[in-house]
Design a protein around this motif. Structure first.
Motif, PDB file in Angstrom:
ATOM      1  N   ASP A  16       0.839  -1.199   0.000  1.00  0.00           N
ATOM      2  CA  ASP A  16       0.000   0.000   0.000  1.00  0.00           C
ATOM      3  C   ASP A  16       0.871   1.246   0.000  1.00  0.00           C
ATOM      4  OD1 ASP A  16      -2.311  -1.483  -0.015  1.00  0.00           O
ATOM      5  OD2 ASP A  16      -2.610  -1.385   2.151  1.00  0.00           O
ATOM      6  N   GLY A  17       0.642   2.091  -0.986  1.00  0.00           N
ATOM      7  CA  GLY A  17       1.387   3.329  -1.087  1.00  0.00           C
ATOM      8  C   GLY A  17       2.815   3.166  -1.576  1.00  0.00           C
ATOM      9  N   GLY A  18       3.190   1.974  -2.011  1.00  0.00           N
ATOM     10  CA  GLY A  18       4.578   1.717  -2.397  1.00  0.00           C
ATOM     11  C   GLY A  18       4.846   1.672  -3.882  1.00  0.00           C
ATOM     12  N   SER A  19       3.897   2.069  -4.704  1.00  0.00           N
ATOM     13  CA  SER A  19       4.081   2.004  -6.149  1.00  0.00           C
ATOM     14  C   SER A  19       5.250   2.856  -6.625  1.00  0.00           C
ATOM     15  CB  SER A  19       2.806   2.429  -6.878  1.00  0.00           C
ATOM     16  OG  SER A  19       1.786   1.485  -6.663  1.00  0.00           O
ATOM     17  N   GLU A  20       5.377   4.042  -6.074  1.00  0.00           N
ATOM     18  CA  GLU A  20       6.470   4.929  -6.480  1.00  0.00           C
ATOM     19  C   GLU A  20       7.826   4.295  -6.186  1.00  0.00           C
ATOM     20  OE1 GLU A  20       8.031   9.249  -5.106  1.00  0.00           O
ATOM     21  OE2 GLU A  20       5.899   9.127  -5.619  1.00  0.00           O
ATOM     22  N   GLN A  21       7.954   3.650  -5.027  1.00  0.00           N
ATOM     23  CA  GLN A  21       9.220   3.004  -4.665  1.00  0.00           C
ATOM     24  C   GLN A  21       9.502   1.809  -5.569  1.00  0.00           C
ATOM     25  OE1 GLN A  21      11.620   4.097  -2.538  1.00  0.00           O
ATOM     26  NE2 GLN A  21      12.832   2.435  -3.412  1.00  0.00           N
ATOM     27  N   LEU A  22       8.493   1.012  -5.898  1.00  0.00           N
ATOM     28  CA  LEU A  22       8.683  -0.120  -6.810  1.00  0.00           C
ATOM     29  C   LEU A  22       9.199   0.382  -8.159  1.00  0.00           C
ATOM     30  CD1 LEU A  22       6.300  -3.103  -7.364  1.00  0.00           C
ATOM     31  CD2 LEU A  22       7.391  -1.970  -9.267  1.00  0.00           C
ATOM     32  N   GLU A  23       8.580   1.417  -8.692  1.00  0.00           N
ATOM     33  CA  GLU A  23       8.996   1.961  -9.989  1.00  0.00           C
ATOM     34  C   GLU A  23      10.409   2.527  -9.920  1.00  0.00           C
ATOM     35  OE1 GLU A  23       5.970   4.563 -11.604  1.00  0.00           O
ATOM     36  OE2 GLU A  23       4.397   3.120 -11.075  1.00  0.00           O
ATOM     37  N   LYS A  24      10.747   3.179  -8.837  1.00  0.00           N
ATOM     38  CA  LYS A  24      12.099   3.722  -8.653  1.00  0.00           C
ATOM     39  C   LYS A  24      13.115   2.578  -8.592  1.00  0.00           C
ATOM     40  CE  LYS A  24      14.736   6.719  -5.538  1.00  0.00           C
ATOM     41  NZ  LYS A  24      15.617   5.969  -4.681  1.00  0.00           N
ATOM     42  N   THR A  25      12.786   1.532  -7.866  1.00  0.00           N
ATOM     43  CA  THR A  25      13.678   0.376  -7.749  1.00  0.00           C
ATOM     44  C   THR A  25      13.922  -0.240  -9.114  1.00  0.00           C
ATOM     45  OG1 THR A  25      12.915  -0.059  -5.486  1.00  0.00           O
ATOM     46  CG2 THR A  25      13.963  -1.889  -6.662  1.00  0.00           C
ATOM     47  N   TYR A  26      12.882  -0.377  -9.913  1.00  0.00           N
ATOM     48  CA  TYR A  26      13.045  -0.920 -11.266  1.00  0.00           C
ATOM     49  C   TYR A  26      14.026  -0.079 -12.078  1.00  0.00           C
ATOM     50  CZ  TYR A  26      12.105  -1.846 -16.155  1.00  0.00           C
ATOM     51  OH  TYR A  26      12.259  -2.112 -17.507  1.00  0.00           O
ATOM     52  N   ARG A  27      13.861   1.230 -12.045  1.00  0.00           N
ATOM     53  CA  ARG A  27      14.728   2.119 -12.837  1.00  0.00           C
ATOM     54  C   ARG A  27      16.179   2.071 -12.383  1.00  0.00           C
ATOM     55  NH1 ARG A  27      10.165   5.324 -12.140  1.00  0.00           N
ATOM     56  NH2 ARG A  27      11.184   6.534 -10.509  1.00  0.00           N
ATOM     57  N   GLU A  28      16.428   1.682 -11.142  1.00  0.00           N
ATOM     58  CA  GLU A  28      17.791   1.649 -10.606  1.00  0.00           C
ATOM     59  C   GLU A  28      18.514   0.323 -10.826  1.00  0.00           C
ATOM     60  OE1 GLU A  28      17.140   2.722  -6.533  1.00  0.00           O
ATOM     61  OE2 GLU A  28      17.078   4.870  -7.001  1.00  0.00           O
ATOM     62  N   ILE A  29      17.823  -0.688 -11.317  1.00  0.00           N
ATOM     63  CA  ILE A  29      18.448  -1.991 -11.527  1.00  0.00           C
ATOM     64  C   ILE A  29      19.461  -1.897 -12.662  1.00  0.00           C
ATOM     65  CG2 ILE A  29      18.028  -4.382 -12.237  1.00  0.00           C
ATOM     66  CD1 ILE A  29      15.301  -4.154 -10.889  1.00  0.00           C
ATOM     67  N   SER A  30      20.658  -2.436 -12.427  1.00  0.00           N
ATOM     68  CA  SER A  30      21.748  -2.283 -13.391  1.00  0.00           C
ATOM     69  C   SER A  30      21.416  -2.877 -14.753  1.00  0.00           C
ATOM     70  CB  SER A  30      23.028  -2.910 -12.846  1.00  0.00           C
ATOM     71  OG  SER A  30      22.859  -4.300 -12.665  1.00  0.00           O
ATOM     72  N   TRP A  31      20.713  -3.992 -14.809  1.00  0.00           N
ATOM     73  CA  TRP A  31      20.439  -4.578 -16.120  1.00  0.00           C
ATOM     74  C   TRP A  31      19.365  -3.831 -16.884  1.00  0.00           C
ATOM     75  CZ3 TRP A  31      15.472  -6.256 -16.272  1.00  0.00           C
ATOM     76  CH2 TRP A  31      14.896  -6.756 -15.116  1.00  0.00           C
ATOM     77  N   VAL A  32      18.656  -2.959 -16.221  1.00  0.00           N
ATOM     78  CA  VAL A  32      17.692  -2.107 -16.915  1.00  0.00           C
ATOM     79  C   VAL A  32      18.411  -0.922 -17.543  1.00  0.00           C
ATOM     80  CG1 VAL A  32      15.739  -0.546 -16.593  1.00  0.00           C
ATOM     81  CG2 VAL A  32      15.744  -2.763 -15.452  1.00  0.00           C
ATOM     82  N   ARG A  33      19.275  -0.281 -16.772  1.00  0.00           N
ATOM     83  CA  ARG A  33      19.959   0.916 -17.254  1.00  0.00           C
ATOM     84  C   ARG A  33      21.351   0.627 -17.782  1.00  0.00           C
ATOM     85  NH1 ARG A  33      23.420   1.820 -13.257  1.00  0.00           N
ATOM     86  NH2 ARG A  33      22.857   1.268 -11.161  1.00  0.00           N
ATOM     87  N   GLY A  34      21.833  -0.618 -17.663  1.00  0.00           N
ATOM     88  CA  GLY A  34      23.196  -0.956 -18.042  1.00  0.00           C
ATOM     89  C   GLY A  34      24.120  -0.733 -16.860  1.00  0.00           C
ATOM     90  N   ASP A  35      25.257  -1.402 -16.851  1.00  0.00           N
ATOM     91  CA  ASP A  35      26.199  -1.224 -15.751  1.00  0.00           C
ATOM     92  C   ASP A  35      27.020   0.044 -15.968  1.00  0.00           C
ATOM     93  OD1 ASP A  35      28.079  -1.831 -17.667  1.00  0.00           O
ATOM     94  OD2 ASP A  35      28.424  -3.863 -16.942  1.00  0.00           O
ATOM     95  N   ALA A  36      28.051   0.228 -15.196  1.00  0.00           N
ATOM     96  CA  ALA A  36      28.866   1.449 -15.279  1.00  0.00           C
ATOM     97  C   ALA A  36      29.449   1.654 -16.675  1.00  0.00           C
ATOM     98  CB  ALA A  36      29.976   1.391 -14.239  1.00  0.00           C
ATOM     99  N   GLN A  37      29.674   0.577 -17.403  1.00  0.00           N
ATOM    100  CA  GLN A  37      30.199   0.681 -18.759  1.00  0.00           C
ATOM    101  C   GLN A  37      29.083   0.835 -19.795  1.00  0.00           C
ATOM    102  OE1 GLN A  37      31.271  -1.951 -16.606  1.00  0.00           O
ATOM    103  NE2 GLN A  37      32.896  -0.579 -15.972  1.00  0.00           N
ATOM    104  N   GLY A  38      27.838   0.877 -19.342  1.00  0.00           N
ATOM    105  CA  GLY A  38      26.720   1.064 -20.260  1.00  0.00           C
ATOM    106  C   GLY A  38      26.277  -0.219 -20.941  1.00  0.00           C
ATOM    107  N   THR A  39      26.720  -1.369 -20.437  1.00  0.00           N
ATOM    108  CA  THR A  39      26.333  -2.639 -21.044  1.00  0.00           C
ATOM    109  C   THR A  39      25.179  -3.256 -20.276  1.00  0.00           C
ATOM    110  OG1 THR A  39      27.975  -3.830 -19.741  1.00  0.00           O
ATOM    111  CG2 THR A  39      28.641  -3.111 -21.933  1.00  0.00           C
TER     112      THR A  39
END
Length: 108
Positions: A16-39
């Motif tokens: 309850d009330g945690g949708s914003e945090q779930l979406e933020k967590t998804y965006r922060e996952i390395s395989w979503v955004r790529g690792d430090a080298q952008g892969t």
């Protein structure tokens, strides 16, 4: 067929009330955004977080993979098997199995 593209869906539920945090967590996952080298993960074509428009707090993580072999290599490999997902706490296990792997039966 083993060389076909597959789709993986993981059912998620925000507290309850945690949708914003779930979406933020998804965006922060390395395989979503790529690792430090952008892969990103080899074989992963794309990943999407889908929000249920009728049921607040319910989501599906949708991944498209080049092949079942590519997905299984990642799934059972050291980068995943020994490294729990940041989304694990959001997995919706109320339906039994919290994920499914689909092959394409037909498409236009």
């Amino acid at each position: 067929m083993s060389g076909e593209r597959i789709r993986v869906v993981i059912y998620l539920r925000a507290p309850d009330g945690g949708s914003e945090q779930l979406e933020k967590t998804y965006r922060e996952i390395s395989w979503v955004r790529g690792d430090a080298q952008g892969t990103a993960i080899e074989g992963l074509i794309r990943s999407e977080l889908l929000r249920d428009v009728d049921r607040e707090g319910e989501y599906v993580l949708h991944g498209e993979w080049e092949s079942l072999e590519a997905y299984r290599t990642w799934q059972f490999g050291p980068d995943h098997a020994g490294n729990p997902s940041a989304l694990r706490d959001y997995q919706d296990r109320s339906r039994g199995r919290h994920y499914a792997v689909y092959g394409i039966a037909s498409q236009d």
